[in-house]
Enzyme design. Structure first.
Site, PDB file in Angstrom:
ATOM      1  CG  ASN A  10       2.625  -2.753 -15.080  1.00 43.36           C
ATOM      2  OD1 ASN A  10       3.080  -3.053 -16.198  1.00 43.36           O
ATOM      3  ND2 ASN A  10       2.514  -3.633 -14.096  1.00 43.36           N
ATOM      4  CE  LYS A  12      -1.103  -5.346 -14.127  1.00 44.77           C
ATOM      5  NZ  LYS A  12      -1.553  -6.123 -13.002  1.00 44.77           N
ATOM      6  CG  HIS A  96       4.482  -6.194 -10.987  1.00 43.29           C
ATOM      7  ND1 HIS A  96       3.537  -7.183 -10.941  1.00 43.29           N
ATOM      8  CD2 HIS A  96       3.798  -5.021 -11.051  1.00 43.29           C
ATOM      9  CE1 HIS A  96       2.330  -6.630 -10.984  1.00 43.29           C
ATOM     10  NE2 HIS A  96       2.464  -5.314 -11.047  1.00 43.29           N
ATOM     11  CD  GLU A  98       0.690  -8.908 -12.569  1.00 40.22           C
ATOM     12  OE1 GLU A  98       1.243  -8.475 -13.592  1.00 40.22           O
ATOM     13  OE2 GLU A  98      -0.337  -8.401 -12.079  1.00 40.22           O
ATOM     14  CD  GLU A 168       2.212  -2.523  -7.620  1.00 45.63           C
ATOM     15  OE1 GLU A 168       1.444  -1.787  -8.223  1.00 45.63           O
ATOM     16  OE2 GLU A 168       2.791  -3.482  -8.150  1.00 45.63           O
ATOM     17  N   GLY A 174      -5.233  -6.051  -9.402  1.00 47.43           N
ATOM     18  CA  GLY A 174      -6.125  -6.613 -10.418  1.00 47.43           C
ATOM     19  C   GLY A 174      -7.363  -7.275  -9.848  1.00 47.43           C
ATOM     20  CB  SER A 214      -7.771  -2.207  -7.337  1.00 51.42           C
ATOM     21  OG  SER A 214      -7.663  -3.574  -7.692  1.00 51.42           O
TER      22      SER A 214
HETATM   23  C1  PEP Z   1      -0.056  -3.262 -11.178  1.00 51.15           C
HETATM   24  O1  PEP Z   1      -0.010  -3.813 -12.265  1.00 51.15           O
HETATM   25  O2  PEP Z   1       0.994  -2.922 -10.622  1.00 51.15           O
HETATM   26  C2  PEP Z   1      -1.347  -3.005 -10.555  1.00 51.15           C
HETATM   27  C3  PEP Z   1      -1.383  -2.392  -9.422  1.00 51.15           C
HETATM   28  O3  PEP Z   1      -2.463  -3.441 -11.235  1.00 51.15           O
HETATM   29  P1  PEP Z   1      -3.995  -2.994 -10.968  1.00 51.15           P
HETATM   30  O4  PEP Z   1      -4.009  -1.480 -10.920  1.00 51.15           O
HETATM   31  O5  PEP Z   1      -4.769  -3.524 -12.117  1.00 51.15           O
HETATM   32  O6  PEP Z   1      -4.410  -3.576  -9.654  1.00 51.15           O
END
Ligand code: PEP
Length: 253
Positions: A10, A12, A96, A98, A168, A174, A214
């Protein structure tokens, strides 16, 4: 049951056209000859078609980072499933964290997006996960159950076979904090049982559940060794072809 692993990046809100072309080309190189796993890239809308074009012959799939439920109309700022398909995408990330946290998308809206994607033949990647506060107050399973049930409301059994889920935990996205393998596996198994409860065991056995939060080259192998973790949705580490390449090639190197 063995499910085909899926590694999704992703991007983003990162990458200009030039950055995206370089990154896609480098990732495509690392995917040459891959046969036993799927790779998905979710670039920003502005570069979706360029990236799709670049990876057209590589077997890499393209996903949008969100999708509207209507084919067209007065929905300023939204992208329709037809536009995603037209740009070369075959899937869409939906719900997601976010989108949930920053843009206040709720379960009902996310469900419209899931059903909209499916109605036009796009595969939804439905993301669910609890906040730190929810985990610490013992609400993880309750929150995840609500998000899964509401997100999948009205989704037919045949469509569920195609739908992808992503667990997630919000506190791991992040932040550099990964859920322990035990924490991740526990929630993945819970989600799979939930899918069996809503649909049937056969569907639950087939559905792919990705872990996100992460994911890095140094934790992918152990995450992928868990019975109910079928892949990863990767943010930060997907912006670098070398680290994403290592993630794609988990347990091989
Ligand atoms: C994501 O954007 O879905 C995500 C898991 O980000 P990160 O790997 O940076 O934690």
């Amino acid at each position: 049951m063995k499910r085909r692993p899926l590694l999704a990046g992703n991007w983003k809100m990162h990458a200009t056209v030039l950055d995206a072309c370089h990154l896609a080309a480098d990732i495509a190189k690392t995917c040459a000859g891959l046969e036993d796993r799927d790779v998905v890239l979710a670039p920003p809308f502005t570069v979706l078609s360029q990236v799709a074009h670049m990876v057209a012959e590589t077997g890499i799939f393209i996903a949008a980072q969100n999708v509207c439920w209507e084919a067209e109309g007065a929905f300023t700022g939204e992208i329709s499933p037809l536009m995603v398909l037209d740009a070369g995408g075959g899937a869409a990330i939906v719900g997601h964290s976010e989108r949930r946290q920053i843009f206040h998308e709720d379960n009902a809206l996310i469900n419209k997006r899931v059903r909209g994607a499916l109605a036009f033949g796009l595969i939804p990647i439905l993301c669910v996960g609890e906040t730190l506060e929810e985990r610490e107050s013992g609400q993880t399973f309750k929150v995840v159950e609500e998000q899964v049930r509401a997100g999948l409301a009205g989704v037919e059994t045949a469509d569920m076979k195609e739908t992808i889920l992503a667990y997630e935990p919000v506190w791991a996205i992040g932040t550099g904090k990964t859920a322990s393998t035990g924490q991740a596996q526990e929630v993945h198994a819970f989600i799979r049982n939930l899918v069996a409860d809503i649909y049937e065991k056969d569907i639950a056995d087939q559905v792919r559940i990705l872990y996100g939060g992460s994911v890095k080259p140094d934790n992918i192998d152990v995450l992928m060794a868990q019975e109910d973790i079928d892949g990863a949705l990767v943010g930060g580490a997907a912006l670098n072809a070398e680290s994403f390449g290592r993630i794609i090639h988990f347990q091989e190197i």
